[in-house]
Design a protein around this motif. Sequence first.
Motif, mmCIF file in Angstrom:
data_model
loop_
_atom_site.group_PDB
_atom_site.id
_atom_site.type_symbol
_atom_site.label_atom_id
_atom_site.label_comp_id
_atom_site.label_asym_id
_atom_site.label_seq_id
_atom_site.Cartn_x
_atom_site.Cartn_y
_atom_site.Cartn_z
ATOM 1 N N ARG A 169 37.629 48.715 53.707
ATOM 2 C CA ARG A 169 37.401 49.963 52.980
ATOM 3 C C ARG A 169 37.852 49.868 51.516
ATOM 4 O O ARG A 169 37.194 50.375 50.615
ATOM 5 N N PHE A 170 38.979 49.196 51.252
ATOM 6 C CA PHE A 170 39.560 49.256 49.908
ATOM 7 C C PHE A 170 39.447 47.969 49.106
ATOM 8 O O PHE A 170 39.862 47.925 47.957
ATOM 9 N N PHE A 171 38.910 46.910 49.706
ATOM 10 C CA PHE A 171 38.876 45.640 48.987
ATOM 11 C C PHE A 171 37.998 45.721 47.752
ATOM 12 O O PHE A 171 36.914 46.281 47.775
ATOM 13 N N ARG A 172 38.487 45.165 46.630
ATOM 14 C CA ARG A 172 37.715 45.120 45.388
ATOM 15 C C ARG A 172 37.599 43.680 44.922
ATOM 16 O O ARG A 172 38.544 42.917 45.022
ATOM 17 N N TRP A 173 36.438 43.338 44.388
ATOM 18 C CA TRP A 173 36.192 41.978 43.917
ATOM 19 C C TRP A 173 36.606 41.793 42.466
ATOM 20 O O TRP A 173 36.660 40.682 41.967
ATOM 21 N N GLU A 174 36.836 42.910 41.789
ATOM 22 C CA GLU A 174 37.167 42.797 40.366
ATOM 23 C C GLU A 174 38.572 43.302 40.117
ATOM 24 O O GLU A 174 38.989 44.300 40.713
ATOM 25 N N ALA A 175 39.273 42.624 39.222
ATOM 26 C CA ALA A 175 40.575 43.114 38.805
ATOM 27 C C ALA A 175 40.339 44.402 38.036
ATOM 28 O O ALA A 175 39.359 44.522 37.308
ATOM 29 N N ARG A 176 41.208 45.347 38.226
ATOM 30 C CA ARG A 176 41.043 46.604 37.495
ATOM 31 C C ARG A 176 41.436 46.383 36.041
ATOM 32 O O ARG A 176 42.423 45.723 35.745
ATOM 33 N N ALA A 177 40.637 46.898 35.149
ATOM 34 C CA ALA A 177 40.948 46.772 33.721
ATOM 35 C C ALA A 177 42.244 47.499 33.427
ATOM 36 O O ALA A 177 42.500 48.569 33.967
ATOM 37 N N ILE A 178 43.076 46.867 32.607
ATOM 38 C CA ILE A 178 44.387 47.476 32.318
ATOM 39 C C ILE A 178 44.247 48.405 31.113
ATOM 40 O O ILE A 178 43.552 48.097 30.173
#
Lengths: 308, 264
Positions: B255-264
């Motif tokens: 459900r929560f997996f993301r392939w991209e690092a979140r932009a800081i």
Amino acid sequence: MSAISVNQLCKSYDGRQAVNELSFEVQKGETFALLGPNGAGKTTTIEILEGYRKADSGHVSVLGLNPETETAELKRRTGLVLQTTALEPELTISETITAFARLYRNPRDIKAVLIDVNLAHLQGNRVGILSGGQKRRLEIALGIIGDPELVFLDEPTTGLDPEARRKIWTLIQRLNSNGCTIVLSSHYMDEVQALASHMAIMVDGQIAAEGRPLDLQRQHCTHATIQFDADGNLPDGFPDKLSAATTVHNGHAELVVEDPIPALSMLTSWAETSGHDLSSISVTRQSLEDIYLQLVSQRQAKPHGDTP
Amino acid sequence: MMLVQEAIHQLRLFTRRPAAVFFVVAMPLVLLIVLTQLFGNEKIQGLGLNTAQFYTPALAVFGVVMACFTYLAVSTATARDLGILKRIRGTPMPPWVYICARIIAVSVIAFISLLLVIATGALAFGVEIIWERVPAAAVVAVTGALCFASLGMMVTALFRSSETVQAASSAAIMPLAFVSDIFVRPSTETSEWVPLIGNLFPLRHFSIAFQRAFDYAYEGNGFALPDADGIVYSILPHMGVMALWGIGAAIIAARFFRWEARAI
């Protein structure tokens, strides 16, 4: 035939409109450049075309495919170079490219691609010790190893030194001459002039101007600058018609006019009668960079954006 | 085919990371040697087992957890930070192939680490291997590996950067290892609440179920073990708890997996 068609594309993040009713077409075999300041929406647009992001509305077609639904086919036929470098530092160049080559059905010859990007002599080196330009060339190699019909290059030379940039330009030109369609984003005018056959200037999520680089320059060029040596004040007998548009500083007279031809004619006849030395005269049109900066500042001055 | 090649690729990456190799493969061995020397390889009071006979399966489990949970979570989060997960998504490799290849790779690493610990126990400290229980031990090990791989992916999904994933996975495993009969031998002086807390989490069930395969106080094939009084002890409840945690974690991860690092 068009490789890409974008129609009324919109995308916003947290209420900020990143791409706003954007429309353009890219023909097969073209090198298309998307130019614009940071935050103009270039990467968002490219990432929608690559299939990374979903559009809020509008229609997008890439190689006749819908990037949202036909992703598997799209990924087999396109190659990517993303904006930020993404490589495993522990692997060697040849391990890295071999790992990518096996993901495609008909990959290009690894050796030939490494020679193309001028990395063949370094293939046993670890990626972690490569220079910025070498890493970028390796990423371009990964982008083309699958023998794509279309390659996306998101700011391929940002942060590189001039020599490294030139090497990448040569590479992109060669790629395009082999029939590959190229979509390039950049904020360097010289890069676009050197590579693109078709360009669009993007500001605040919209296209501010579009066309062949030379046509754009012709269309948007509003004035020319004439320069010649002059000491101190304007010489006596200087044509009245021109003096209002002329400034003198540091031993240099500079004259900005819409049409340089009548001004030049007046200047030369004045010089002939007064004996003023005009041998240093030069006439420059606005460069594409001037036009770009002018378009960007005009657009950004307009109070239409929802950008803060 | 792509799955196997990608798993081999992930294994090669592991061998290039000395710190990871140390924590996953060497540390359980070092702990086995140190703890056995520290306590002396004698019968543990109230347990009827030698020190090494207790610690060998316990630290084998610890190695599996270091590989399948900690290394999987941290290496995946690091790859995400570096943009490698995003880049992979731009290739024709199906996402499930990439995730499964990572899980297969850490399971292979876990298996090697486990074999090394058991071989060291057997050869250096005379640990007795009860051969008829090997199938049961294998089933427990595979279940535990999958359960902790699933938990590792959940931690990667819930935390954003490799630093927070590293901190969260260590913060979860280290205290749990103390209440799960891994670092500390159960003794009559232990408070009653320690195993109670341990039982809420999957680690204690993994270590106990695996240790039963080495526990000669019991009879039987390792799946069901009658003790001296004829009371049958089954590993099924332990497997059930691991399965529940594993499935729950997999659902949260998906459900929560993301392939991209979140932009800081």
